[in-house]
Scaffold this active site. Structure first.
Site, PDB file in Angstrom:
ATOM      1  N   SER A 312       0.820  -1.202   0.000  1.00 58.94           N
ATOM      2  CA  SER A 312       0.000   0.000   0.000  1.00 58.94           C
ATOM      3  C   SER A 312       0.863   1.265   0.000  1.00 58.94           C
ATOM      4  CB  SER A 312      -0.945  -0.067   1.196  1.00 58.94           C
ATOM      5  OG  SER A 312      -2.076   0.687   0.939  1.00 58.94           O
ATOM      6  N   LYS A 316       4.338   2.149  -2.326  1.00 57.72           N
ATOM      7  CA  LYS A 316       4.775   3.348  -3.067  1.00 57.72           C
ATOM      8  C   LYS A 316       6.233   3.644  -2.668  1.00 57.72           C
ATOM      9  CE  LYS A 316       0.164   5.291  -1.928  1.00 57.72           C
ATOM     10  NZ  LYS A 316      -0.846   4.726  -2.737  1.00 57.72           N
ATOM     11  N   TRP A 403      -9.886   0.444  -5.398  1.00 63.24           N
ATOM     12  CA  TRP A 403      -9.350   1.760  -5.026  1.00 63.24           C
ATOM     13  C   TRP A 403      -7.915   1.927  -5.571  1.00 63.24           C
ATOM     14  CZ3 TRP A 403     -11.004   6.211  -3.593  1.00 63.24           C
ATOM     15  CH2 TRP A 403     -10.260   7.074  -2.799  1.00 63.24           C
ATOM     16  N   HIS A 453      -7.463  -5.813  -0.374  1.00 69.14           N
ATOM     17  CA  HIS A 453      -6.240  -5.054  -0.109  1.00 69.14           C
ATOM     18  C   HIS A 453      -5.543  -5.641   1.129  1.00 69.14           C
ATOM     19  CE1 HIS A 453      -4.016  -1.290  -0.413  1.00 69.14           C
ATOM     20  NE2 HIS A 453      -4.170  -1.103   0.887  1.00 69.14           N
TER      21      HIS A 453
HETATM   22  C1  GTR Z   1      -5.376   4.530   1.592  1.00 66.15           C
HETATM   23  C2  GTR Z   1      -4.739   5.367   0.519  1.00 66.15           C
HETATM   24  C3  GTR Z   1      -3.965   4.499  -0.407  1.00 66.15           C
HETATM   25  C4  GTR Z   1      -3.100   3.489   0.307  1.00 66.15           C
HETATM   26  C5  GTR Z   1      -3.694   2.997   1.603  1.00 66.15           C
HETATM   27  C6  GTR Z   1      -2.741   2.380   2.617  1.00 66.15           C
HETATM   28  O1  GTR Z   1      -6.178   5.262   2.439  1.00 66.15           O
HETATM   29  O2  GTR Z   1      -5.763   6.015  -0.152  1.00 66.15           O
HETATM   30  O3  GTR Z   1      -3.218   5.304  -1.300  1.00 66.15           O
HETATM   31  O4  GTR Z   1      -1.846   3.971   0.508  1.00 66.15           O
HETATM   32  O5  GTR Z   1      -4.321   3.982   2.314  1.00 66.15           O
HETATM   33  O6  GTR Z   1      -1.568   2.684   2.655  1.00 66.15           O
HETATM   34  O7  GTR Z   1      -3.232   1.624   3.432  1.00 66.15           O
END
Ligand code: GTR
Length: 473
Positions: A312, A316, A403, A453
């Site tokens: 997540s 990045k 998402w 996720h």
């Molecule tokens: C979310 C965000 C994503 C992702 C995620 C995470 O809220 O929108 O870009 O990074 O968090 O890191 O869990």
């Protein structure tokens, strides 16, 4: 051109209709709940009814306008887009070979990511010390050596500590190691009372926090709460080592630049980074590169191959660290989504505006210029992946993680592939993503697994297999 314009207009029209439908449904639902739940009305109640409907309508219209634009998760509503050219130099000439790529184009692209997106990292290095805090030779039923290290940085009268935890298999010399930043402290990856509990600020889950964090501090109850994302026994049994650290040690994840690593680099009179300087994601990537100093310092892993994996927001950071530090032999993005692997021009799921609004501290301030203005950004995320070339990179998506735009994550790998081709390496050759649970393992790897996720055993199985394929060559 005309066809494309008409298509684009149709898309916008469809999007508007979709939004209108959504808002109307929400309005009708609220109205019926308010008016008709357990109630019957008489003739004389009409003025009161009119009053309720009027107040609700005013409130609803105001509320809807105040909302950020609805995000799109319908493939049919993705508007046509042109990607910036990967292999055309700024002067218009074509990249012909590896030398053009390495000496010119790669620098052009990297400079844009540094200045406009993640933010420039400090050029100077900080003095640091590396201290061994713990060593256990019989960890995990005598299969592994557990080590804990403390990295300490000092500057401007401030100090920053990063706690590092390592497990290395006893049966392998210089094992390839996974370096995986964690979300809630090293103590969460396994339930072991010997692991130092982070004393840094920890993010709380929105609703009831069941992960042992109280008032942003981790407690004993947090031990092992992230263990499903760290299948340590399997990692060790497969001959890999694991290094981890808590990302909040480097920079706590909220919009405040007076804490974490940033202040240690401020020049006289500064209290926040300049508009082209590093945000939190660059800071976490910097943290990754500092833990690599520990990996190299540790005689048990000095010669190890280094694989950085992040989930997540840390996916990045993992990709970005792979770009800025070529000691990283392989980078893995697990569900990294917007500003990780996903093509941002698709505006599918999370968009630049949404991410900049919700997380204003993640990127360079300059990046806010591209809110609802993606086409002006001279890069897209296929270029980030390409900057890893020719080192192996793996992009993992989850089917229900819309998402993060699974298709956009795949396409970044696909459109990065020409850079790999310059080196004779194979990327992703099909413009369509593979079926669910059918991984592709070329020099660019990809899978889309079933589910949400998360980081699962299935993901880890692919990563270990992918690493074996490349490192056992
Ligand atoms: C979310 C965000 C994503 C992702 C995620 C995470 O809220 O929108 O870009 O990074 O968090 O890191 O869990």
């Amino acid at each position: 051109m005309r066809g494309r314009y008409t298509e684009g207009t149709k898309c916008i029209a469809r999007h508007t209709i979709l939004r209108f439908e959504f808002e109307t449904n929400r309005y009708m639902k609220t109205l019926s709940t308010l008016l008709f739940r357990n109630r019957s009305y008489r003739y004389q109640d009409i003025p009161q009814l009119i009053y309720i409907i009027t107040v609700l309508s005013i409130f609803h219209v105001g509320y809807s306008f105040g909302q950020p634009e609805l995000f799109n998760v319908d493939e049919r509503l993705v508007e046509p887009y042109d990607l910036p050219e990967l292999l055309i130099l700024a002067n218009g000439q074509k990249v012909q070979n590896v030398a053009d790529w390495e000496h010119i184009r790669r620098h052009e692209i990297l400079d844009i990511f540094l200045e406009e997106v993640y933010g420039k990292l400090p050029l100077k290095d900080l003095q640091h010390t590396i201290e061994v805090v713990d060593r256990n030779e019989t960890a995990l039923n005598n299969t592994a050596i557990r080590q804990q290290w403390k990295l300490t940085f000092e500057s401007h009268g401030k100090q920053l500590d990063i706690e590092v935890l390592a497990y290395l298999p006893k049966s392998v010399t210089s094992p390839p190691v996974f370096l995986v930043p964690n979300f809630r402290g090293n103590q969460t990856i396994i339930n072991d009372p010997n692991i130092v509990i982070t004393s840094s600020w920890v993010r709380m889950r929105k609703n009831s926090d069941t992960s042992g964090v109280v008032d942003h501090k981790a407690t004993e109850a947090s031990r092992g709460t992230s263990s499903s994302r760290f299948p340590l026994e399997k990692i060790i049994a497969n001959g890999f080592g694991l290094y981890t650290f808590y990302y909040g040690d480097v920079d706590p994840d909220f919009n405040d630049f007076s804490n974490g690593i940033h202040p240690l680099f401020y020049e006289q009179g500064e209290d926040k980074p300049k508009s082209d300087a590093w945000g939190a994601i660059s800071a976490w990537a910097w943290g990754i590169t500092k833990v690599i100093d520990v990996i190299e310092y540790n005689p048990l892993s000095t010669d190890s191959k280094i694989i950085v994996m992040g989930h997540s927001r840390l996916g990045k950071a993992a990709l970005w660290s792979g770009v800025i530090d070529d000691r990283i032999d392989m980078a893995i993005s697990n569900n990294s989504g917007c500003m990780g692997a996903a093509i941002l021009r698709r505006r599918f799921g999370e968009t630049v505006k949404i991410i900049n609004t919700r997380f204003p501290h993640w990127f360079a301030d300059n990046f806010k210029k591209y809110n609802d203005n993606e086409k002006e950004l001279p890069v897209d995320q296929h270029m980030l992946i390409a900057l890893m070339a020719p080192r192996p990179v793996y992009i993992a998506s989850a089917e229900e993680d819309r998402w993060a735009d699974p298709k956009g994550e795949y396409l970044a790998g696909y459109y990065a592939s020409p850079a790999y081709k310059l080196y004779g390496e194979k990327g992703l050759s099909n413009p369509e993503p593979p079926a669910v649970n059918v991984p592709i393992h070329q020099t660019i790897g990809y899978h889309m697994r079933t589910g949400k996720h998360d980081v699962t055993d299935y993901d880890w199985e692919q990563y270990m297999k992918f690493a074996r394929t490349h490192f056992d060559k």
